[in-house]
Scaffold this active site. Sequence first.
Site, PDB file in Angstrom:
ATOM      1  N   ASP A 189       2.537  -1.268  -5.746  1.00  0.00           N
ATOM      2  CA  ASP A 189       2.084  -1.046  -4.319  1.00  0.00           C
ATOM      3  C   ASP A 189       2.248  -2.318  -3.300  1.00  0.00           C
ATOM      4  O   ASP A 189       1.989  -3.309  -3.670  1.00  0.00           O
ATOM      5  CB  ASP A 189       0.620  -0.694  -4.219  1.00  0.00           C
ATOM      6  CG  ASP A 189       0.085   0.362  -5.242  1.00  0.00           C
ATOM      7  OD1 ASP A 189       1.091   0.883  -5.767  1.00  0.00           O
ATOM      8  OD2 ASP A 189      -0.973   0.473  -5.337  1.00  0.00           O
ATOM      9  N   SER A 200      -4.900  -2.750  -5.508  1.00  0.00           N
ATOM     10  CA  SER A 200      -4.394  -2.723  -4.148  1.00  0.00           C
ATOM     11  C   SER A 200      -5.653  -2.827  -3.237  1.00  0.00           C
ATOM     12  O   SER A 200      -6.743  -2.875  -3.420  1.00  0.00           O
ATOM     13  CB  SER A 200      -3.723  -1.599  -3.913  1.00  0.00           C
ATOM     14  OG  SER A 200      -2.612  -1.527  -4.650  1.00  0.00           O
TER      15      SER A 200
HETATM   16  C1  FRU Z   1      -1.525   3.019  -6.873  1.00  0.00           C
HETATM   17  C2  FRU Z   1      -2.506   2.203  -8.004  1.00  0.00           C
HETATM   18  C3  FRU Z   1      -3.780   1.923  -7.044  1.00  0.00           C
HETATM   19  C4  FRU Z   1      -4.321   0.761  -7.609  1.00  0.00           C
HETATM   20  C5  FRU Z   1      -3.073  -0.081  -8.121  1.00  0.00           C
HETATM   21  C6  FRU Z   1      -2.945  -0.775  -9.308  1.00  0.00           C
HETATM   22  O1  FRU Z   1      -0.231   2.977  -7.606  1.00  0.00           O
HETATM   23  O2  FRU Z   1      -2.884   2.961  -8.889  1.00  0.00           O
HETATM   24  O3  FRU Z   1      -4.588   2.910  -6.949  1.00  0.00           O
HETATM   25  O4  FRU Z   1      -4.919  -0.419  -6.870  1.00  0.00           O
HETATM   26  O5  FRU Z   1      -1.893   0.794  -8.289  1.00  0.00           O
HETATM   27  O6  FRU Z   1      -1.824  -1.435  -9.527  1.00  0.00           O
END
Ligand code: FRU
Length: 473
Positions: free
Chosen positions: A43, A103
């Site tokens: 992300d 994230s």
């Molecule tokens: C989305 C996610 C978020 C999380 C992050 C972990 O792709 O699953 O919900 O914070 O990636 O890398």
Amino acid sequence: MTENEKQLHDAAYQAVVKEGARAEADPYRQVYHRMPPVGLLNDPNGWIQWKGTYHLFFQWNPFAPDHTHKFWGHWTSEDLVNWNEEPIALAPSEWFEKNGCYSGSAMELDGKLALLYTGNVKDEAGNREAYQCLALSEDGKTFEKKGPLVDSQPQGYTAHFRDPKVWEENGFYYFVIGAQTEAEEGQVLLYRSADFQKWDYVGPFAGSRLNGLDAFGYMWECPDLFRLDGEDVLIVSPQGLEQQGNRFENVYQAGYFTGKANLETPTFAHGDFHELDEGFEFYAPQTTLDEKGRRLLFGWMGVPDSDEEHQPTTEAGWIHCMTVPRVLRVENGAVVQEPAEELEALRAGDPLEMKVRLDQGAEAAVTPASEIVLETNEASSFSITIREGLTVTYENGTLSMSRPRFKDGKTETRSTDIASIDELRLFLDSSSAEVFVDGGRTVMTARFFPEPEANIVRISGEGSLIWRSWELA
Ligand code: FRU
């Protein structure tokens, strides 16, 4: 910096030194899309223009092209085209984030750059805890962790509670956050604070069984709420939606609702969920408002749990990239995405221009990184084969993208219905294509992995079109 933090930073930099050249030599490295130096990117995080400079952070596993570790990598840019690699922003060094600095988002707080992110904690039995944590920077390069501000999810929710997106409004700070009810349904919750230290849970804001919506997936990730062109827009990445015809064709979706938000009650009167991208790879996008007043979006050009291990770049020790930056606007309740105009600076030399009679067909050699603009209002159908690796077809009111599946080479397709198309703008890079239809009213994004030497774009169909293309460098 704690000793543990320093060790993690050193280990990550060593991975870059050790594996960086191997990744760099991969013919599928992108020319102008943001990629991790080694390992896995997912992300976009902390996306902000702060004191004039754009800061884009990203979920990063420096150690392997998989999801086993999560740091925050960091880039800066003055112009959205030239980017600098910055020191690691966050490494999962402390007890409240030991299984990943997940994230989150950024804002300016008392002149400092503040990051609000999820500390992911898992025990041996796989039980999860989620902490919403603060880190502050004075120079926009090194971040001091302040620890958790919110140390558990509200009653009635599981520990799938993550990805706070923060903003300031009417003298309060707010964040929306992705959540899962104990009945395993996805929602977005709203929090508020007067001082950024003590946060109150306002209530569920949107999601399954709220605001007239039925059950809608088992988890909602990466929410983002903002006002644009008179509408409130909630972008979110729901998991667990069933495919309906050519809607929801990917494993997980990323899309939006528009409507009217009330932060007091809290409620969100909204219309239908629309996908932001009709292609193969697009997930967990994040937006920010820049100093020019533009709502700018970056998306992750990937989707979790989608045969990632079969992407060929994993053999060179890296995987995934960001989309190009896209400028959003709302038109008749729909979000429209156009590539940021700064990308025109990538155009090298004069364009190739030609009129193509589609019944005769045409082909042109392109560089892997190129932009192709097709005026298609005189074409009733067309098919474009890009470097023998990806085909974009418009026929009987359906636009489709096909490619060999990473896992087994069988052809797979994504489609969307569009009554007529006047213009197609393709941003091609070594291993990706982003297709913007009619000024971004529809977008389709895909990674694809042609033979590195393949350089022909072939086009055929009915009617005629005007082709203009540029090498991008
Ligand atoms: C989305 C996610 C978020 C999380 C992050 C972990 O792709 O699953 O919900 O914070 O990636 O890398």
